[in-house]
Scaffold this motif. Structure first.
Motif, PDB file in Angstrom:
ATOM      1  N   MET A 155       0.842  -1.183   0.000  1.00  0.00           N
ATOM      2  CA  MET A 155       0.000   0.000   0.000  1.00  0.00           C
ATOM      3  C   MET A 155       0.884   1.242   0.000  1.00  0.00           C
ATOM      4  N   ASN A 156       0.579   2.168  -0.887  1.00  0.00           N
ATOM      5  CA  ASN A 156       1.272   3.450  -0.919  1.00  0.00           C
ATOM      6  C   ASN A 156       0.679   4.373   0.117  1.00  0.00           C
ATOM      7  N   GLU A 157       1.525   5.032   0.880  1.00  0.00           N
ATOM      8  CA  GLU A 157       1.025   6.025   1.825  1.00  0.00           C
ATOM      9  C   GLU A 157       1.572   7.381   1.455  1.00  0.00           C
ATOM     10  N   ILE A 158       0.670   8.296   1.231  1.00  0.00           N
ATOM     11  CA  ILE A 158       1.001   9.690   0.968  1.00  0.00           C
ATOM     12  C   ILE A 158       0.544  10.470   2.196  1.00  0.00           C
ATOM     13  N   GLN A 159       1.369  11.388   2.659  1.00  0.00           N
ATOM     14  CA  GLN A 159       1.006  12.192   3.829  1.00  0.00           C
ATOM     15  C   GLN A 159       0.916  13.659   3.419  1.00  0.00           C
ATOM     16  N   SER A 160       0.047  14.381   4.073  1.00  0.00           N
ATOM     17  CA  SER A 160       0.013  15.832   3.884  1.00  0.00           C
ATOM     18  C   SER A 160       0.055  16.493   5.251  1.00  0.00           C
ATOM     19  N   LEU A 161       0.679  17.640   5.296  1.00  0.00           N
ATOM     20  CA  LEU A 161       0.755  18.431   6.515  1.00  0.00           C
ATOM     21  C   LEU A 161       0.414  19.866   6.169  1.00  0.00           C
ATOM     22  N   THR A 162      -0.674  20.357   6.734  1.00  0.00           N
ATOM     23  CA  THR A 162      -1.063  21.751   6.562  1.00  0.00           C
ATOM     24  C   THR A 162      -0.785  22.449   7.873  1.00  0.00           C
ATOM     25  N   SER A 163       0.151  23.378   7.845  1.00  0.00           N
ATOM     26  CA  SER A 163       0.529  24.092   9.063  1.00  0.00           C
ATOM     27  C   SER A 163      -0.407  25.277   9.281  1.00  0.00           C
ATOM     28  N   THR A 164      -0.030  26.142  10.172  1.00  0.00           N
ATOM     29  CA  THR A 164      -0.840  27.331  10.438  1.00  0.00           C
ATOM     30  C   THR A 164      -0.645  28.403   9.363  1.00  0.00           C
TER      31      THR A 164
END
Length: 130
Positions: free
Chosen positions: A1-10
């Motif tokens: 399984m491919n895992e893509i992560q996203s991080l949206t900061s302030t």
């Protein structure tokens, strides 16, 4: 399984998408309150279709030994209110003039791109909160 992560900061709408050692900055245009630091999520989706199409075609023509020069794929999308669907319009261009037999086969191959297949069918999205 491919895992893509996203991080949206302030920092308003600036989002960093990562997979392994790769990273992409995603943002919204200034007109929507973003800083225009990267493509919007919808632009990335169109870009995924464009890049997958050109890679799929490149793999095919290389296997066949066909000389097509550069492959340029343009994708636009807009909501079709009558269909109540997003419609992607894809244009494929080559660095050299192609024979008709090549052109029809390449159109068939373009539709075999994995992103095309995903967008063409309904997908299920399961969401959970941690």
């Amino acid at each position: 399984m491919n895992e893509i992560q996203s991080l949206t900061s302030t920092q308003t709408y600036k989002t960093i998408i990562t997979k392994d050692q790769h990273a992409i900055i995603v943002d919204e245009p200034v007109s929507l309150g973003g800083q225009d630091l990267g493509m919007s999520p919808k632009d990335l989706l169109a870009g995924a279709l464009a890049s997958c199409t050109s890679i799929t075609i490149r793999m095919y023509v290389d296997r066949k030994g066909w000389e097509v020069g550069d492959i340029r794929v343009r994708v636009t999308s807009e909501k079709d209110e009558a269909l109540q669907k997003q419609v992607f319009k894809r244009t494929i261009e080559f660095g050299v003039e192609l024979e008709e037999a090549y052109r029809s086969r390449i159109l068939t191959i373009a539709d075999k791109c994995p992103v095309h297949k995903i967008l063409e069918q309904s997908s299920a999205i399961e969401t959970s909160l941690i």
